[in-house]
Design a protein around this motif. Structure first.
Motif, short mmCIF file in Angstrom:
data_model
loop_
_atom_site.label_atom_id
_atom_site.label_comp_id
_atom_site.label_asym_id
_atom_site.label_seq_id
_atom_site.Cartn_x
_atom_site.Cartn_y
_atom_site.Cartn_z
N HIS A 179 2.45 3.66 1.99
CA HIS A 179 2.77 3.74 3.42
C HIS A 179 2.77 5.18 3.91
O HIS A 179 3.09 6.10 3.16
CB HIS A 179 4.16 3.15 3.67
CG HIS A 179 4.29 1.73 3.24
ND1 HIS A 179 3.93 0.68 4.04
CD2 HIS A 179 4.74 1.19 2.09
CE1 HIS A 179 4.16 -0.45 3.39
NE2 HIS A 179 4.65 -0.18 2.21
N ALA A 180 2.48 5.33 5.21
CA ALA A 180 2.50 6.66 5.82
C ALA A 180 3.72 6.85 6.71
O ALA A 180 3.97 7.95 7.21
CB ALA A 180 1.23 6.88 6.63
N HIS A 200 -7.22 -0.69 6.11
CA HIS A 200 -6.16 0.19 6.63
C HIS A 200 -6.02 1.38 5.68
O HIS A 200 -6.04 2.53 6.11
CB HIS A 200 -4.87 -0.60 6.78
CG HIS A 200 -3.66 0.25 7.03
ND1 HIS A 200 -3.52 1.05 8.13
CD2 HIS A 200 -2.54 0.43 6.28
CE1 HIS A 200 -2.35 1.69 8.06
NE2 HIS A 200 -1.75 1.33 6.95
N HIS A 224 0.85 -1.19 0.00
CA HIS A 224 0.00 0.00 0.00
C HIS A 224 0.88 1.24 0.00
O HIS A 224 2.11 1.12 0.07
CB HIS A 224 -0.96 0.00 1.21
CG HIS A 224 -0.28 0.08 2.54
ND1 HIS A 224 0.55 -0.90 3.03
CD2 HIS A 224 -0.32 1.04 3.51
CE1 HIS A 224 0.98 -0.56 4.22
NE2 HIS A 224 0.48 0.61 4.54
N ASP A 272 -0.02 -3.88 6.15
CA ASP A 272 -0.54 -3.41 7.44
C ASP A 272 -1.95 -3.93 7.71
O ASP A 272 -2.59 -3.51 8.68
CB ASP A 272 -0.58 -1.87 7.48
CG ASP A 272 0.82 -1.29 7.59
OD1 ASP A 272 1.79 -2.05 7.58
OD2 ASP A 272 0.92 -0.05 7.68
FE LIG Z 1 0.51 1.63 6.51
#
Ligand SMILES: [Fe+2]
Ligand SMILES: [Fe+2]
Lengths: 243, 243
Positions: free
Chosen positions: B71-72, B127, B69, B146
């Protein structure tokens, strides 16, 4: 049927690798799938709750806590685990040559049995005089402590360390294992979790790729390392790992 | 002959797990032993040199860089890797539903081939809206990003997160995998490196052990989490992971 490596179970072996971010230490759990007997290698004192909860959830019965050596960078969890489990059910293990106290003191060739599986001891002095590596019964895995790290090795400048001795230990006791044997170290500082004998023979910048004992001694002499923060606390405690 | 899990090779699969201490992110390398074609899952921008050096030493040819994904908490390494390899030889991959840019945008059921092996996509929004998990061809391993963590899961309070959606994704897309399937997450903050579907179904305190969707929504609502430090930098960069 063939082991698939699934759920950490390969050919009846339950296997888990755990990590302590504080000291970059790896802890390993090995269990026999059928009998559920298990061992733990190099547990860290601050993470005993995590490890025992995992072992409980995996349905394993912990028989032995193995120390590859008396660590200078963290305190072993084997005495804490011993106090948490029924008296006599769990034994701490370290090499006799370490001079440390433990329930079981092992020598070259000693076997530590869990169910139908065992780990066999290879003594590998050099990082400390009492360092031991543990080889799984089928030679598929070796737990190398600080003797052989991924593309590195433990320091040799204290705790009776000796570079020539370490070089001989690695070449005679570890590089004689099968190429495809997986190497599981006690530490890694760059997030690498394993290696293989083949890779370390070829790519270890200190010990592999044709480096001689003389080269190695010179390389180790050049390292300027600071003293581990915990050494004065950790070593005395770890010399009494089973009591 | 049976795979032994030795040297990270099980049944012709070369497998390595790598860790970023900074963001507690796991990166995975999977290679086909025969053809040497390989993929990398969730590489971290600051560790691309480490990863490429490992891939070179393992004699692997990297074909795809998969992102579970956008990511943050860290910046993906797939664009850096792409710039380091011969043009056209390496492709970044992310789900079409992520809305992010990449060379290959995958959907439910898409396969990413490396040699004779493949990973298959299961979309698991919750998520983030664009989360994907990657299941190995023989169902022995799933890379869960995640969506499902060891005894946990990713947060659902930003990036189009939604608790009900995450619960359904886990129960419909992941808990339907075989019990013995190993779970390899994108993160762990307590040094645990893997789990299994069986364990998470039984012991995941949020999603397993009979917890209902309603229980889960309530649990997630109670979490008081701070905003990831890197989110304003990482998300925009990760939305352009292949360019
Ligand atoms: Fe994440
Ligand atoms: Fe040590």
């Amino acid at each position: 049927s063939c082991g698939q490596g699934s759920a950490g179970v390969v050919n009846g072996l339950i296997f888990r690798q755990l990590f302590d971010k504080e000291s970059s230490t790896f802890t390993y759990i090995l269990g026999d799938e059928l009998s559920r007997e298990a061992v733990i290698i190099d547990p860290v004192d601050t993470l005993v709750e995590r490890d025992l909860s995992f072992i409980g959830e995996l349905g394993l019965e912990l028989k032995f806590g193995l120390n590859t050596h008396a660590h200078a960078d963290h305190v072993t969890g084997t005495s804490l685990i011993r106090n948490r489990l029924p008296p006599g059910s769990f034994k701490s293990v370290i090499s006799a040559s370490s001079g440390a106290k433990a329930d079981v003191k092992v020598k070259q060739g000693s076997k530590i049995h869990f169910g139908n599986r065992f780990l066999q001891v290879r003594l590998t002095p050099g990082h400390t005089a009492g360092c031991a590596c543990f080889v799984l019964d089928d030679d598929s895995r070796v737990f190398t402590g600080d003797t052989l790290l991924v593309r590195g090795c433990g320091r040799t400048d204290f705790q009776e360390g000796d570079s020539s001795t370490l070089y001989k230990s690695v070449h005679e006791q570890l590089f004689t294992l099968p190429d495809q044997c997986s190497v599981f170290p006690a530490h890694d500082y760059r997030g690498r979790t394993s290696s293989s004998i083949r890779e370390e023979k070829r790519f270890n910048p200190r010990l592999g790729g044709g480096k001689t004992e003389k080269d190695f001694v010179a390389i180790m002499k050049e390292l300027k390392l600071s003293t581990p923060k915990l050494i004065d606390v950790a070593v005395p405690k770890n010399m009494a790992c089973g009591v």
